[in-house]
Design a protein around this motif. Structure first.
Motif, PDB file in Angstrom:
ATOM      1  N   LYS A 167       7.980 -10.676 -47.227  1.00 45.51           N
ATOM      2  CA  LYS A 167       7.167 -11.998 -46.726  1.00 45.51           C
ATOM      3  C   LYS A 167       6.307 -11.635 -45.635  1.00 45.51           C
ATOM      4  O   LYS A 167       5.708 -12.563 -45.088  1.00 45.51           O
ATOM      5  CB  LYS A 167       8.129 -13.084 -46.594  1.00 45.51           C
ATOM      6  CG  LYS A 167       8.789 -13.408 -47.789  1.00 45.51           C
ATOM      7  CD  LYS A 167       8.080 -13.905 -49.010  1.00 45.51           C
ATOM      8  CE  LYS A 167       8.983 -14.497 -49.903  1.00 45.51           C
ATOM      9  NZ  LYS A 167       9.780 -15.460 -50.018  1.00 45.51           N
ATOM     10  N   LEU A 168       6.501 -10.379 -44.769  1.00 43.87           N
ATOM     11  CA  LEU A 168       5.659 -10.279 -43.638  1.00 43.87           C
ATOM     12  C   LEU A 168       4.298  -9.416 -44.286  1.00 43.87           C
ATOM     13  O   LEU A 168       4.611  -8.524 -44.807  1.00 43.87           O
ATOM     14  CB  LEU A 168       6.579  -9.238 -42.837  1.00 43.87           C
ATOM     15  CG  LEU A 168       7.749 -10.023 -42.167  1.00 43.87           C
ATOM     16  CD1 LEU A 168       8.414  -8.940 -41.232  1.00 43.87           C
ATOM     17  CD2 LEU A 168       7.413 -11.131 -41.308  1.00 43.87           C
ATOM     18  N   MET A 169       3.391 -10.186 -43.879  1.00 48.55           N
ATOM     19  CA  MET A 169       2.254  -9.316 -44.229  1.00 48.55           C
ATOM     20  C   MET A 169       2.042  -9.163 -45.927  1.00 48.55           C
ATOM     21  O   MET A 169       1.659  -7.936 -46.209  1.00 48.55           O
ATOM     22  CB  MET A 169       1.733  -8.222 -43.407  1.00 48.55           C
ATOM     23  CG  MET A 169       1.771  -8.524 -41.852  1.00 48.55           C
ATOM     24  SD  MET A 169       1.576  -7.084 -41.026  1.00 48.55           S
ATOM     25  CE  MET A 169      -0.259  -6.883 -41.258  1.00 48.55           C
ATOM     26  N   PRO A 170       2.283  -9.871 -46.834  1.00 48.41           N
ATOM     27  CA  PRO A 170       2.667  -9.737 -48.106  1.00 48.41           C
ATOM     28  C   PRO A 170       1.395  -9.480 -48.730  1.00 48.41           C
ATOM     29  O   PRO A 170       1.291  -8.572 -49.842  1.00 48.41           O
ATOM     30  CB  PRO A 170       3.118 -11.005 -48.887  1.00 48.41           C
ATOM     31  CG  PRO A 170       2.562 -11.859 -47.784  1.00 48.41           C
ATOM     32  CD  PRO A 170       2.528 -11.510 -46.521  1.00 48.41           C
ATOM     33  N   GLU A 171       0.167  -9.712 -48.201  1.00 50.36           N
ATOM     34  CA  GLU A 171      -1.063  -9.075 -48.837  1.00 50.36           C
ATOM     35  C   GLU A 171      -1.060  -7.496 -48.750  1.00 50.36           C
ATOM     36  O   GLU A 171      -1.982  -6.897 -49.507  1.00 50.36           O
ATOM     37  CB  GLU A 171      -2.382  -9.670 -48.032  1.00 50.36           C
ATOM     38  CG  GLU A 171      -2.311  -9.109 -46.493  1.00 50.36           C
ATOM     39  CD  GLU A 171      -1.527  -9.748 -45.506  1.00 50.36           C
ATOM     40  OE1 GLU A 171      -1.746  -9.472 -44.374  1.00 50.36           O
ATOM     41  OE2 GLU A 171      -0.716 -10.484 -45.897  1.00 50.36           O
ATOM     42  N   GLY A 201       9.204   1.173 -46.212  1.00 47.26           N
ATOM     43  CA  GLY A 201       9.878   1.974 -45.571  1.00 47.26           C
ATOM     44  C   GLY A 201      10.216   1.270 -44.234  1.00 47.26           C
ATOM     45  O   GLY A 201       9.643   0.362 -43.817  1.00 47.26           O
ATOM     46  N   LYS A 202      11.410   1.928 -43.584  1.00 49.26           N
ATOM     47  CA  LYS A 202      11.577   1.383 -42.186  1.00 49.26           C
ATOM     48  C   LYS A 202      10.285   1.231 -41.058  1.00 49.26           C
ATOM     49  O   LYS A 202      10.359   0.186 -40.442  1.00 49.26           O
ATOM     50  CB  LYS A 202      12.762   2.446 -41.468  1.00 49.26           C
ATOM     51  CG  LYS A 202      13.069   2.111 -40.274  1.00 49.26           C
ATOM     52  CD  LYS A 202      13.875   3.062 -39.415  1.00 49.26           C
ATOM     53  CE  LYS A 202      14.127   2.655 -38.059  1.00 49.26           C
ATOM     54  NZ  LYS A 202      14.955   3.827 -37.390  1.00 49.26           N
ATOM     55  N   GLY A 203       9.631   2.146 -41.152  1.00 52.18           N
ATOM     56  CA  GLY A 203       8.532   2.260 -40.190  1.00 52.18           C
ATOM     57  C   GLY A 203       7.534   1.170 -40.561  1.00 52.18           C
ATOM     58  O   GLY A 203       6.981   0.402 -39.677  1.00 52.18           O
ATOM     59  N   ASP A 204       7.115   0.869 -41.920  1.00 49.14           N
ATOM     60  CA  ASP A 204       6.336  -0.115 -42.303  1.00 49.14           C
ATOM     61  C   ASP A 204       6.990  -1.643 -41.815  1.00 49.14           C
ATOM     62  O   ASP A 204       6.527  -2.559 -41.549  1.00 49.14           O
ATOM     63  CB  ASP A 204       6.124  -0.092 -43.611  1.00 49.14           C
ATOM     64  CG  ASP A 204       5.122  -0.932 -44.075  1.00 49.14           C
ATOM     65  OD1 ASP A 204       4.116  -1.374 -43.305  1.00 49.14           O
ATOM     66  OD2 ASP A 204       4.846  -1.327 -45.396  1.00 49.14           O
ATOM     67  N   ALA A 205       8.392  -1.786 -41.993  1.00 45.64           N
ATOM     68  CA  ALA A 205       9.112  -3.024 -41.596  1.00 45.64           C
ATOM     69  C   ALA A 205       8.970  -3.095 -40.219  1.00 45.64           C
ATOM     70  O   ALA A 205       8.823  -4.412 -39.806  1.00 45.64           O
ATOM     71  CB  ALA A 205      10.588  -2.757 -42.280  1.00 45.64           C
TER      72      ALA A 205
END
Length: 307
Positions: free
Chosen positions: A90-94, A100-104
């Motif tokens: 739901k964080l920046m769903p676009e 992965g972890k870094g993206d989160a």
């Protein structure tokens, strides 16, 4: 180890005991957010949050956030502690699925409000408040420090037997040799792959985030490139126990670390690309090809400037 690295180790290595709760509550002038990226950590998230909520009640932390991608009860347990819980997708769903972890971690910056941001792994067993205090302490008490890495002993557990050493295999066999060879000034960083880190928000918004397992070493290299060695510190957190990966899973993890370092060498003109994006590993029916081309998220400051 270079003389410069040895000198840095002597002056920029701290112990968590130098930053007790009372000192941080009395001296801090910056707001602090703690973020735990989590994936199926129902067995450990409760004890960790119990310690962090206590720190918030004593005036050390301002915000506790869990960014969750779990199929178990991790999120429900976290909500029971009345901390902020966000589903990673739901964080920046676009941008599509979280990679992965870094993206989160990168996406979480959008909801983290602190001037100091501390990332903690959600799978630590026997977690103590000193993990958070030790990491944020140098940032709150030493104005020249902008990035802090944790380090610790890593017991190795096999079944019911726990050996005092033996964890951190990818660090010892991949990350440490790479730093000694290509970044000798960083050779004294004891746990370059540690997921426990804290930094000034201003710095994190200036850095790109690799999407996968290479994020921790990439952030270290990029902070070193941006600010130099004296802006980095490390803190002894004593012991960290967590679940260990099977040996067959370490190859792709080591490859991600190698990719992170190689991408920085390529960027700086020290290695000719393009880098391969496939990792071959033995499988049950012969060799299997794993796609290992991490996406790199741009500095958040650039994203905001372009919006």
């Amino acid at each position: 180890m270079s003389i410069r690295a040895q000198s840095w180790h002597a002056t920029h290595t701290f112990r968590h005991s130098q930053f007790p709760v009372e000192r941080l509550a009395a001296e801090r002038t910056a707001s602090v957010s703690v973020c735990l990226p989590a994936r199926n950590e129902e067995g450990t998230i409760g004890p960790i949050l119990e310690q962090l909520v206590m720190l918030a009640s004593r005036g050390v932390l301002d915000q506790i956030v869990v960014v969750d991608n779990s199929d178990d009860a991790t999120a429900d347990i976290a909500r029971s502690f009345e901390v902020e819980v966000y589903a990673q997708e739901k964080l920046m769903p676009e941008l599509g699925p979280v990679l992965g972890k870094g993206d989160a971690m990168w996406r979480a910056l959008r909801v983290l409000t602190g001037e100091i941001v501390c990332f903690l792994d959600a799978d630590s067993e026997q977690f103590g408040a000193h993990f958070a205090c030790g990491l944020i302490g140098p940032l709150l008490c030493e104005p020249q420090i902008c990035l802090v890495k944790g380090f610790y002993r890593r017991p190795f557990r096999v079944g019911d037997v726990t050996l005092p050493e033996g964890g951190g295999r990818v660090t010892e066999l991949t990350a440490r040799p790479l730093l000694n060879l290509f970044y000798p000034e960083l050779a004294a960083v004891q746990q370059p792959l540690a997921g426990e880190l804290a930094a000034r928000r201003e710095l994190l918004e200036r850095l790109p985030f690799m999407s996968g397992y290479g994020v921790d070493v990439a952030l270290l290299l990029d902070a070193y490139e941006a600010l130099g060695l004296d802006a980095i510190a490390q803190v002894d957190l004593d012991v960290r126990q967590n679940a260990h990966q099977p040996l067959r899973d370490l190859g792709p993890m080591a490859y991600a670390v190698l990719q992170a370092v190689a991408s920085r060498l390529e960027r700086d003109g020290r290695l000719a690309g393009p880098l391969p994006g496939t990792f071959l590993a033995p499988g049950e029916e012969g060799m299997r090809a794993l796609r290992c081309t991490p996406i790199e998220r741009p500095p958040l400051a650039e994203v905001r400037a372009a919006a």
